[in-house]
Design a protein around this motif. Structure first.
Motif: not given
Length: 283
Positions: A40-42, A19-29, A198-200
């Motif tokens: 790319n997101f706070p 869900l985070l990835s599809e929302s273009d919130i990039r996380i590299t665990p 983020m909810l948007f």
């Protein structure tokens, strides 16, 4: 910076990271890092055990968290439900050996029930006036009846294959569960603004799930009949073509009714039907 607590592994981890990835919130665990910042997101992600997430959010260690409804209800921490996320669905059920005859909830009177969710089970049995011996287990609850540790179990059920494998049958669903986004009740204004953004994004991703964008050419004298079978968001888009007897119709269809509706469109003369996936949809 907003901090979200996420389960460190398992299906809930996978669904949340998708869900985070599809929302273009990039996380590299990273397996060695429990706290990871988005590039790319706070947002920073705190990876925890699922049963630690409700308390971490209630105490303000994390501002928000994604947790199963079953775990949230079991922990009974003072956090608020922000949104139901609609994934990682399962149920909490009572199960008994498949050779046993089940006569109703009275079956469990005096029985020993193994579970990792004693609070939910205790409240349910109390509401039904049933006294049972609740045996708390963390781990493979489903093996308890087979080794003589318990007469029945109360556990998470998804497909039911684990019960079958252990010669058990599901006899009573106590609650249905899905992923919840929970939040700290004392969250500040700045963090609420990040959460709103983020909810948007989440809403745009979830609105597109299971939907297709459909374009077709149709004779103008059939437009009224065609639009009557199209369950568009508001109304389909109609665009004139070079051939004045024809037009192009664009709409969004849900996959559940896709083939049924496509068949009707062809019967009404629609041609050149083009179907495209939808990545995000802003309502």
């Amino acid at each position: 910076m907003l901090r979200i607590a996420v389960q460190s592994k398992g299906r809930l981890f996978d669904d949340t990271m998708n869900l985070l990835s599809e929302s273009d919130i990039r996380i590299t665990p990273s397996k060695r890092t429990l706290l990871v910042k988005s590039s790319n997101f706070p947002l920073e992600v705190l990876f925890l055990r699922d049963d630690d997430i409700p308390q971490s959010v209630a105490n303000g260690v994390a501002d928000i968290g994604v947790v199963g409804e079953n775990e949230f209800c079991e922990q009974q921490e003072d956090a608020e439900i922000i949104e139901r996320l609609g994934f990682s669905k399962c149920r909490l059920s009572l199960a008994i050996p498949k050779t046993e005859e089940y006569s109703g909830i009275e079956y469990f009177k005096g029985k020993k029930i193994a579970t990792s969710y004693p609070t939910i089970l205790r409240d349910f049995l109390k509401s039904k006036g049933v006294n049972a011996d609740i045996h708390v287990i963390t781990g493979s609850v489903e093996i308890s009846p087979g080794i003589g540790l318990a007469d029945a179990i109360f556990d998470i059920v998804s497909s039911g294959s684990t019960l079958v494998h252990n010669n058990l049958k599901e006899v009573k669903v106590i609650m249905n569960s899905e992923a919840l986004l929970i939040g700290n009740k004392q969250m500040g204004v700045d963090k609420k603004a990040i959460l709103k953004d983020m909810l948007f994004r989440f809403a745009a991703v979830r609105s597109a799930m299971g939907k297709k964008y459909v374009m077709m050419n149709a004779p103008k004298d059939k437009v009224k009949e065609i639009t009557e079978v199209l369950p568009g968001i508001k109304s389909p888009t109609i665009i004139p073509l070079a051939d004045t007897d024809w037009c192009s119709i664009h709409t969004v269809l849900h996959e559940k009714r896709f083939w049924e509706i496509i068949g009707k469109l062809k019967e009404l003369g629609a041609q050149g039907i083009l179907v495209s996936p939808i990545e995000k949809m802003i309502l």
